[in-house]
Enzyme design. Structure first.
Site, PDB file in Angstrom:
ATOM      1  N   SER A  52      13.527  15.907 -10.948  1.00  0.00           N
ATOM      2  CA  SER A  52      14.820  15.575 -10.337  1.00  0.00           C
ATOM      3  C   SER A  52      15.386  14.307 -10.976  1.00  0.00           C
ATOM      4  O   SER A  52      16.570  13.998 -10.790  1.00  0.00           O
ATOM      5  CB  SER A  52      14.673  15.388  -8.822  1.00  0.00           C
ATOM      6  OG  SER A  52      13.594  14.521  -8.515  1.00  0.00           O
ATOM      7  N   LYS A 120       2.447  18.481 -11.732  1.00  0.00           N
ATOM      8  CA  LYS A 120       2.973  19.538 -10.861  1.00  0.00           C
ATOM      9  C   LYS A 120       3.720  20.537 -11.730  1.00  0.00           C
ATOM     10  O   LYS A 120       4.370  20.134 -12.708  1.00  0.00           O
ATOM     11  CB  LYS A 120       3.904  18.943  -9.798  1.00  0.00           C
ATOM     12  CG  LYS A 120       4.609  20.002  -8.949  1.00  0.00           C
ATOM     13  CD  LYS A 120       5.227  19.426  -7.683  1.00  0.00           C
ATOM     14  CE  LYS A 120       6.626  18.872  -7.817  1.00  0.00           C
ATOM     15  NZ  LYS A 120       7.640  19.852  -8.274  1.00  0.00           N
ATOM     16  N   GLU A 122       5.988  24.561 -11.468  1.00  0.00           N
ATOM     17  CA  GLU A 122       6.628  25.526 -10.580  1.00  0.00           C
ATOM     18  C   GLU A 122       6.174  26.948 -10.906  1.00  0.00           C
ATOM     19  O   GLU A 122       6.093  27.315 -12.077  1.00  0.00           O
ATOM     20  CB  GLU A 122       8.159  25.433 -10.725  1.00  0.00           C
ATOM     21  CG  GLU A 122       8.716  24.090 -10.310  1.00  0.00           C
ATOM     22  CD  GLU A 122      10.239  23.984 -10.485  1.00  0.00           C
ATOM     23  OE1 GLU A 122      10.898  24.989 -10.837  1.00  0.00           O
ATOM     24  OE2 GLU A 122      10.761  22.873 -10.284  1.00  0.00           O
ATOM     25  N   GLU A 189       9.198  24.457  -1.100  1.00  0.00           N
ATOM     26  CA  GLU A 189      10.578  23.950  -1.046  1.00  0.00           C
ATOM     27  C   GLU A 189      11.517  24.994  -0.451  1.00  0.00           C
ATOM     28  O   GLU A 189      11.565  26.148  -0.906  1.00  0.00           O
ATOM     29  CB  GLU A 189      11.045  23.559  -2.466  1.00  0.00           C
ATOM     30  CG  GLU A 189      12.477  23.009  -2.466  1.00  0.00           C
ATOM     31  CD  GLU A 189      12.866  22.257  -3.729  1.00  0.00           C
ATOM     32  OE1 GLU A 189      12.023  22.064  -4.611  1.00  0.00           O
ATOM     33  OE2 GLU A 189      14.055  21.863  -3.816  1.00  0.00           O
TER      34      GLU A 189
HETATM   35  O1  KIV Z   1      11.621  17.074  -8.819  1.00  0.00           O
HETATM   36  C1  KIV Z   1      11.476  16.804  -7.612  1.00  0.00           C
HETATM   37  O2  KIV Z   1      11.914  15.767  -7.108  1.00  0.00           O
HETATM   38  C2  KIV Z   1      10.750  17.774  -6.782  1.00  0.00           C
HETATM   39  C3  KIV Z   1      10.760  17.565  -5.302  1.00  0.00           C
HETATM   40  C4  KIV Z   1      12.077  17.902  -4.743  1.00  0.00           C
HETATM   41  C5  KIV Z   1       9.653  18.300  -4.644  1.00  0.00           C
HETATM   42  O3  KIV Z   1      10.174  18.689  -7.291  1.00  0.00           O
END
Ligand code: KIV
Length: 271
Positions: A52, A120, A122, A189
């Site tokens: 993000s 992390k 997806e 999410e």
């Molecule tokens: O990129 C991000 O901030 C996220 C969160 C919204 C979980 O993946």
């Protein structure tokens, strides 16, 4: 928790223990040293260097443009500001999908060059080979299901996911797959609260929700959203704790008028 300079650092083990004890996990994003220091000092358990950053820091419309080098720059700045929290970094779009060797190389670059504690990514079955390959190198992996912003052009909108049975069933299976593979945690999410609750009770690893109701094992928000630094984003799940855009704008206006009125600097502020 391992002890480093009298601070008990949060580890993947801490997070499992929190789930077992029914203690909620608090996670927020940070993209730079100063914000990481504030968030860490506030007692957050997990800091996410989210992709993000592509929206919040760089002003892009989606998370797709951010690069691995840019994520490593953000992550290494965050790591320098953190004493206690567990730091997780998003693998950006195009650095893990469909190629597990590339995924491993991307994760290793993040771990080596930023000093972060985990990554992390997806997706479920589509990326499971990448997940397993990264885990085989001893790198903790957090999964992410439900609304997956890197697939925005496939979904077409940012609305709630998995409302229909077929998509909900796939999400549940993907959650099982990621758990069996060895992920230490799972972000859910923008899915119905009832589904998030079911997933959280069904798997042993902690779930962290955003727009997924109150029954996940933890919650995450984008710090710039909850602080009110972003001002044009109003999803129902967002609670704003401050209105920093307005407050900072007022501070800038005061400074501009002080400079124009020759009120700043005064004698005490001069040498
Ligand atoms: O990129 C991000 O901030 C996220 C969160 C919204 C979980 O993946």
């Amino acid at each position: 928790m391992s002890v480093i300079k009298n601070v008990k650092r949060v580890t993947t083990h801490t997070l499992y223990e929190m789930k077992k004890a029914g203690e909620k996990i608090a996670m927020l994003t940070a993209y730079d040293y100063s914000m990481a220091r504030i968030v860490d000092a506030g007692g957050i358990d997990v800091i996410l260097v989210g992709d993000s950053a592509s929206n919040v820091m760089a002003g892009h419309e989606t998370t797709l443009p951010i690069t691995l080098d840019q994520m490593i720059y953000h992550a290494s700045s965050v790591v320098r500001g953190v004493k206690r929290a567990f730091v997780v970094v998003d693998l950006p779009f195009g650095t893990y999908q469909g190629n597990s060797s590339l995924a491993l190389a991307s994760a290793i670059r993040i771990m080596k060059e930023s000093g972060a504690h985990g990554v992390k990514l997806e997706g479920g079955s589509e990326v499971i080979e990448s997940v397993k390959r990264i885990l085989s190198a001893g790198v903790p992996v957090m999964g992410h299901l439900g609304l997956m912003p890197q697939s925005i052009y496939k979904f077409g909108t940012y609305t709630v996911r998995a409302k229909q049975e077929e998509e909900a069933d796939k999400l549940l299976k993907d959650a099982e797959l990621l758990t069996e593979a060895g992920c230490f945690s799972l972000v859910l999410e923008k899915i119905p609260a009832s589904l998030a609750s079911r997933v959280s009770r069904h798997i042993d690893i902690p779930t962290i929700g955003i727009g997924a109701g109150a029954d996940t094992d933890g919650q995450v928000l984008v710090t710039h959203d909850m602080m009110g630094i972003t001002s044009d984003f109003h999803p129902r799940f967002l609670r704003r704790y401050l209105q920093l855009f307005e407050d900072m704008q007022k501070a800038v206006e005061s400074y501009v008028s002080d400079v124009r009125d020759c009120d700043f600097p005064n004698e005490k502020e001069s040498y």
